[in-house]
Design a protein around this motif. Structure first.
Motif, mmCIF file in Angstrom:
data_model
loop_
_atom_site.group_PDB
_atom_site.id
_atom_site.type_symbol
_atom_site.label_atom_id
_atom_site.label_comp_id
_atom_site.label_asym_id
_atom_site.label_seq_id
_atom_site.Cartn_x
_atom_site.Cartn_y
_atom_site.Cartn_z
ATOM 1 N N LEU A 1 0.848 -1.182 0.000
ATOM 2 C CA LEU A 1 0.000 0.000 0.000
ATOM 3 C C LEU A 1 0.891 1.241 0.000
ATOM 4 C CD1 LEU A 1 -3.136 0.203 0.233
ATOM 5 C CD2 LEU A 1 -2.777 0.829 2.592
ATOM 6 N N MET A 2 1.634 1.413 -1.082
ATOM 7 C CA MET A 2 2.547 2.549 -1.185
ATOM 8 C C MET A 2 2.267 3.284 -2.490
ATOM 9 S SD MET A 2 4.365 2.177 1.543
ATOM 10 C CE MET A 2 5.851 3.104 1.389
ATOM 11 N N CYS A 3 2.364 4.607 -2.474
ATOM 12 C CA CYS A 3 2.123 5.392 -3.680
ATOM 13 C C CYS A 3 3.284 5.285 -4.660
ATOM 14 C CB CYS A 3 1.902 6.859 -3.331
ATOM 15 S SG CYS A 3 0.356 7.160 -2.468
ATOM 16 N N LYS A 7 5.539 -2.171 -2.870
ATOM 17 C CA LYS A 7 4.564 -2.440 -1.813
ATOM 18 C C LYS A 7 5.279 -3.006 -0.593
ATOM 19 C CE LYS A 7 0.548 -2.967 -4.612
ATOM 20 N NZ LYS A 7 -0.725 -3.582 -4.756
ATOM 21 N N LEU A 94 -6.287 6.202 4.853
ATOM 22 C CA LEU A 94 -6.426 4.761 4.598
ATOM 23 C C LEU A 94 -7.844 4.429 4.153
ATOM 24 C CD1 LEU A 94 -4.453 3.066 7.528
ATOM 25 C CD2 LEU A 94 -3.825 3.136 5.108
ATOM 26 N N GLN A 98 -5.953 3.625 -1.513
ATOM 27 C CA GLN A 98 -4.672 3.942 -2.142
ATOM 28 C C GLN A 98 -4.843 4.692 -3.458
ATOM 29 O OE1 GLN A 98 -2.284 0.563 -3.175
ATOM 30 N NE2 GLN A 98 -0.451 1.790 -3.508
ATOM 31 N N GLU A 99 -5.787 4.278 -4.284
ATOM 32 C CA GLU A 99 -5.950 4.909 -5.589
ATOM 33 C C GLU A 99 -6.249 6.402 -5.444
ATOM 34 O OE1 GLU A 99 -8.797 4.599 -9.515
ATOM 35 O OE2 GLU A 99 -8.453 2.781 -8.341
ATOM 36 N N CYS A 102 -3.186 8.323 -3.777
ATOM 37 C CA CYS A 102 -2.026 8.459 -4.659
ATOM 38 C C CYS A 102 -2.303 9.314 -5.889
ATOM 39 C CB CYS A 102 -1.520 7.086 -5.070
ATOM 40 S SG CYS A 102 -0.897 6.133 -3.669
ATOM 41 N N ARG A 127 0.319 10.945 4.140
ATOM 42 C CA ARG A 127 0.251 10.422 2.773
ATOM 43 C C ARG A 127 1.522 9.660 2.429
ATOM 44 N NH1 ARG A 127 1.544 12.193 -2.618
ATOM 45 N NH2 ARG A 127 -0.052 11.487 -4.105
ATOM 46 N N ILE A 130 1.498 5.977 3.029
ATOM 47 C CA ILE A 130 0.571 5.129 2.275
ATOM 48 C C ILE A 130 1.143 4.775 0.929
ATOM 49 C CG2 ILE A 130 -1.730 5.057 1.216
ATOM 50 C CD1 ILE A 130 -2.703 6.718 3.598
#
Length: 130
Positions: A1-3, A7, A94, A98-99, A102, A127, A130
């Motif tokens: 869950l990373m921009c 991940k 959260l 994520q979409e 990001c 942010r 994430i």
């Protein structure tokens, strides 16, 4: 869950908060010249921490080395004020997913959450997790 990074396992809000508090305490033990004069990578090595904690170490270092008042620093170490607000924003981001997180700017996210512009810095920090 990373921009923007590979991940990584996302830890719960509570454990992220606990980890941040622990890292702040460890950095304080190093002294101001070391904690603020080293890069995040160097601090991770000095503290013997895994590389995936770079975001939390950067947050802790930024907090300690910024021009925050002593009262704000005290509040964060006690888990009040700044820290609670940061954790609240993290939890809300959260929930957005994520979409969304990001694809929007920090300013747009703050507006989406109905938060005041004054918390943009905290929004950027949250942010980044994430």
């Amino acid at each position: 869950l990373m921009c923007s990074r590979e991940k990584k396992a996302v830890v719960s809000t509570q454990s992220t908060g606990d980890t941040l508090r622990e890292i702040i305490a460890k950095l304080r033990e190093l002294g101001h010249d070391t904690e603020c004069g080293q890069t995040v990578s160097e601090l991770i090595d000095l503290l013997g921490l895994p590389d995936f904690l770079d975001g939390i170490v950067a947050t802790a270092r930024g907090f300690i080395c910024s021009a925050l008042s002593l009262q704000e620093r005290s509040d964060v170490l006690q888990g009040e004020g700044y820290f609670d607000t940061l954790m609240d924003i993290f939890q809300k981001l959260l929930q957005l997913g994520q979409e969304t997180v990001c694809s929007e700017t920090v300013s747009e996210l703050i507006d989406l959450l109905g938060l005041p512009d004054s918390v943009e810095g905290l929004g950027a920090t949250a942010r980044g997790w994430i």
